[in-house]
Design an enzyme around this catalytic site. Structure first.
Site, PDB file in Angstrom:
ATOM      1  N   SER A   1       0.847  -1.179   0.000  1.00  0.00           N
ATOM      2  CA  SER A   1       0.000   0.000   0.000  1.00  0.00           C
ATOM      3  C   SER A   1       0.879   1.224   0.000  1.00  0.00           C
ATOM      4  O   SER A   1       1.912   1.256   0.666  1.00  0.00           O
ATOM      5  CB  SER A   1      -0.908  -0.005   1.213  1.00  0.00           C
ATOM      6  OG  SER A   1      -1.830   1.042   1.109  1.00  0.00           O
TER       7      SER A   1
ATOM      8  N   GLY B   1      -5.803  -1.379  16.416  1.00  0.00           N
ATOM      9  CA  GLY B   1      -4.444  -1.354  16.950  1.00  0.00           C
ATOM     10  C   GLY B   1      -3.387  -1.770  15.957  1.00  0.00           C
ATOM     11  O   GLY B   1      -2.407  -2.407  16.311  1.00  0.00           O
ATOM     12  N   GLY B   2      -3.559  -1.418  14.705  1.00  0.00           N
ATOM     13  CA  GLY B   2      -2.492  -1.639  13.719  1.00  0.00           C
ATOM     14  C   GLY B   2      -1.318  -0.715  14.013  1.00  0.00           C
ATOM     15  O   GLY B   2      -1.359   0.080  14.948  1.00  0.00           O
ATOM     16  N   ARG B   3      -0.271  -0.810  13.200  1.00  0.00           N
ATOM     17  CA  ARG B   3       0.891   0.057  13.410  1.00  0.00           C
ATOM     18  C   ARG B   3       0.525   1.472  12.931  1.00  0.00           C
ATOM     19  O   ARG B   3       0.459   1.742  11.736  1.00  0.00           O
ATOM     20  CB  ARG B   3       2.113  -0.481  12.654  1.00  0.00           C
ATOM     21  CG  ARG B   3       3.369   0.328  12.943  1.00  0.00           C
ATOM     22  CD  ARG B   3       4.628  -0.275  12.322  1.00  0.00           C
ATOM     23  NE  ARG B   3       5.788   0.528  12.701  1.00  0.00           N
ATOM     24  CZ  ARG B   3       6.256   1.562  11.978  1.00  0.00           C
ATOM     25  NH1 ARG B   3       5.691   1.904  10.857  1.00  0.00           N
ATOM     26  NH2 ARG B   3       7.322   2.249  12.408  1.00  0.00           N
TER      27      ARG B   3
ATOM     28  N   HIS C   1      -2.298   7.007  -5.032  1.00  0.00           N
ATOM     29  CA  HIS C   1      -2.447   5.943  -4.041  1.00  0.00           C
ATOM     30  C   HIS C   1      -2.574   4.620  -4.772  1.00  0.00           C
ATOM     31  O   HIS C   1      -3.259   4.531  -5.796  1.00  0.00           O
ATOM     32  CB  HIS C   1      -3.709   6.179  -3.204  1.00  0.00           C
ATOM     33  CG  HIS C   1      -4.203   4.933  -2.535  1.00  0.00           C
ATOM     34  ND1 HIS C   1      -5.293   4.227  -2.973  1.00  0.00           N
ATOM     35  CD2 HIS C   1      -3.704   4.248  -1.482  1.00  0.00           C
ATOM     36  CE1 HIS C   1      -5.460   3.170  -2.203  1.00  0.00           C
ATOM     37  NE2 HIS C   1      -4.514   3.149  -1.298  1.00  0.00           N
TER      38      HIS C   1
ATOM     39  N   GLU D   1       1.825   4.468  12.770  1.00  0.00           N
ATOM     40  CA  GLU D   1       2.650   5.279  11.877  1.00  0.00           C
ATOM     41  C   GLU D   1       2.582   4.764  10.440  1.00  0.00           C
ATOM     42  O   GLU D   1       2.667   5.545   9.494  1.00  0.00           O
ATOM     43  CB  GLU D   1       4.091   5.342  12.381  1.00  0.00           C
ATOM     44  CG  GLU D   1       4.245   6.146  13.678  1.00  0.00           C
ATOM     45  CD  GLU D   1       3.843   7.616  13.524  1.00  0.00           C
ATOM     46  OE1 GLU D   1       3.902   8.146  12.412  1.00  0.00           O
ATOM     47  OE2 GLU D   1       3.432   8.220  14.544  1.00  0.00           O
ATOM     48  N   SER D   2       2.420   3.452  10.262  1.00  0.00           N
ATOM     49  CA  SER D   2       2.269   2.913   8.908  1.00  0.00           C
ATOM     50  C   SER D   2       0.908   3.285   8.337  1.00  0.00           C
ATOM     51  O   SER D   2       0.794   3.639   7.163  1.00  0.00           O
ATOM     52  CB  SER D   2       2.429   1.390   8.902  1.00  0.00           C
ATOM     53  OG  SER D   2       3.710   1.028   9.349  1.00  0.00           O
TER      54      SER D   2
ATOM     55  N   ASN E   1      -2.811   0.148  -3.768  1.00  0.00           N
ATOM     56  CA  ASN E   1      -2.857  -0.869  -2.730  1.00  0.00           C
ATOM     57  C   ASN E   1      -3.304  -2.168  -3.391  1.00  0.00           C
ATOM     58  O   ASN E   1      -4.314  -2.185  -4.087  1.00  0.00           O
ATOM     59  CB  ASN E   1      -3.873  -0.427  -1.646  1.00  0.00           C
ATOM     60  CG  ASN E   1      -4.231  -1.536  -0.659  1.00  0.00           C
ATOM     61  OD1 ASN E   1      -5.366  -2.016  -0.663  1.00  0.00           O
ATOM     62  ND2 ASN E   1      -3.299  -1.919   0.170  1.00  0.00           N
TER      63      ASN E   1
END
Lengths: 384, 384
Positions: free
Chosen positions: A172, A342-344, A186, A346-347, A188
């Protein structure tokens, strides 16, 4: 997905908007018949925290005998997205021409899987460019699976299967150039599998592909938009002549900022839950789409990166960046779901522009270049 | 609410976060026991489009004999919020000192009600300041009302009452100064009533108050935060010594950016669904809170509006503005609900800052002034 950097299973788990769906009953659809079910799933897929790693591993796949072997679709999809990540980053560094380099963050999760986030910030051409890949293993709760099973029950599957393992891999990326005449891009592409629960051998396994590439300019330069759409169409046409018209419309429907009655940009292609074609064919299709990113985008960047502009152009670009933020934080399935599970972070949020602007009640004057962009966002056009 | 400029009934209809609720069973709570119900309500309260008006009317109240008479709480609440809007705008124009003036937009809805949005943009001191009032009439669908009725059923109300009329009035404001040492302020006070359905005379009518005032600085200047909280506490203490501690905590709980594990700012007071006190007392309390906005905020602005700053201070303020956008678009009940139900978009989104910034993986160095602010947002403190 949009901004969705597939750093979490969430991006793939989230239900597609009803209007954007192609078929009446498919595994992914049956999994989430109502929002209340999606919410239940959401609560259960909140995932383990990631661990930073110093080096990218040769593969994020687990050696668990579940299709991870040599030549499997999982394996080939991971190879493809990692190759594309490398090629896109190298080409963008060259286009940027400033010597700015992508900074890499590698992370893994205790239960297997992980990702590589690459970000170039404040280059000469690019304000912010993120290109992320991830490979995620997770478990779907039994009640979501029972809802999904539907027909499978007839195959004699156990009444109460245990949790259902799933696998998701994707690339992505969001690329925000500095020049107001150079569009944001964009893309993905992602692949998803569920396994049969171990206590229900007769139950179905399923898989699907999703993804897309879309262009978000601040000004309509027809030559650029046509070039972009024609490269998308070429990639689609090699596989099925119905793909481009269908996925072009799906893209216009998906990137819709309802409260503004505007699309985020000028579209491209978008598809989800795609499994009603040969799996090899769809792997080839996703690969061809991902390989079309550079030929679709780089010529536009080369043409526009040094176009002279003034403060008014920049302010308008910043207002459109504000719309990008609105879409990603309010509507984008991957982003909103990723934030909640609760994914990362900053990503996930690397998709947001470096800077954005909101003016009260800003309305471009009819007939201006700004108005033309807005009009094209409100009334999607056929570009080819 | 937060950004919620109460331009739609949505702000008041949206359910309060479970953790932030004070009591186990109240009308507003019972109305929305589950998300699925809230969604059903949402679909039904999508409201008529507003019509621009050239002049503010003497009152937005309808002469429909439903408590709109002279001396009613509705009437006194509307008078109060319109007086406060005028006083706050006049004081801000004076503090801005540039001659910049609030621009006024008046609107009405065909079924009654309307609002006055006032915005000052790009002044000397204020980057963007919005102060809105609105008075909204709507109708709740019968199924939401039946869920709400609960005990009322025992009073012999009809089995299937018709739609339930409601009334909502409020003032809402977000003030973003330019100087990174001058904090952002948000306040919102609102009053809500439901009527008995006409075909169910035994059914209950209900009313409640909600609101709060909270401070969002980019740097912790203890003197300022203490002054702000002490004025809030004084307003609370005149009515009930339990109010300040209770509403201070509620504020910390509400303005929580879950995906960051940070509060938006350094808090203040927040309450919702407040009806378990004398109605006159609560009208007085809401009035005292609204009247505390200027004494709590203006001295801080006067002290900080000309503090020298550099580019790094400004960039940090812009990152914190990014967090403000994240909270408002992802979590704020009023904003998200307002966007989905078709409120007046420009009034709802005037809460967003003029400019904001997102850097990938920005982490202030431990011990710096930026780190101290972040720490205070992650670990709410007792300021008094």
């Amino acid at each position: 997905m949009a901004s969705s950097l597939l750093s979490t299973p969430s991006q793939t788990l989230a239900p597609a908007p009803a209007a954007a769906r192609l078929r009446a009953a498919r595994p992914a659809q049956v999994l989430f018949p109502r929002r209340s079910r999606a919410l239940r799933v959401r609560a259960s897929v909140a995932i383990e925290k990631e661990t930073p790693e110093s080096e990218p591993p040769p593969t994020f796949l687990r050696e668990d005998g579940q299709g991870a072997g040599s030549g499997s679709v999982r394996e080939r999809f991971e190879s493809m997205i990692r190759r594309v990540q490398g090629e896109v980053c190298a080409a963008l560094e060259e286009a940027d021409g400033s010597g700015a380099r992508f900074v890499e963050d590698v992370w893994s999760r205790p239960g297997g899987g992980g990702g590589i986030s690459r970000v170039l910030q404040d280059g000469r051409v690019f304000e912010k460019a993120g290109v992320n890949v991830s490979v995620v293993y997770g478990v779907m709760p039994p009640d979501a699976y029972r809802a999904a099973k539907g027909e499978a029950g007839k195959n004699g599957a156990a009444e109460k299967p245990g949790p259902v393992p799933f696998f998701a891999a994707g690339i992505s990326s969001v690329l925000h150039p500095k020049n107001p005449f150079a569009p944001t891009l964009h893309f993905n592409y992602r692949y998803f599998e569920t396994d049969a629960p171990k206590d229900a051998p007769g139950a179905p396994r399923s898989w699907w592909f999703g993804g897309g590439t879309d262009l978000t300019p601040s000004y309509v330069i027809e030559e650029d938009v046509k070039h972009f759409h024609s490269v998308q169409k070429q990639a689609c046409d090699k596989f099925d002549p119905s793909f481009y018209p269908k996925f072009k419309k799906w893209c216009d429907d998906y990137f819709y900022i309802k409260h503004r009655n505007e699309r985020r940009g000028l579209g491209g292609i978008f598809f989800d839950d795609l499994n009603n074609y040969d799996q090899e064919m769809l792997l080839g299709f996703a690969t061809a789409c991902a390989d079309s990113v550079l030929p679709a985008y780089l010529p536009i960047i080369e043409r526009r990166k040094d176009t002279p502009f003034n403060e008014d152009h920049k302010a308008w670009q910043q207002l459109r960046r504000g719309r990008y933020v609105e879409f990603n934080l309010v509507y984008d399935r991957g982003t909103t779901f990723g934030l909640k599970t609760g994914g990362r972070i900053e990503s996930i949020l690397v998709s947001l522009p470096l800077t954005a602007r909101w003016e009260y009640d800003h309305k471009p004057e009819e007939g201006t270049e700004e108005w033309k962009l807005l009009d094209a966002c409100m009334n999607p056009k056929e570009w080819l």
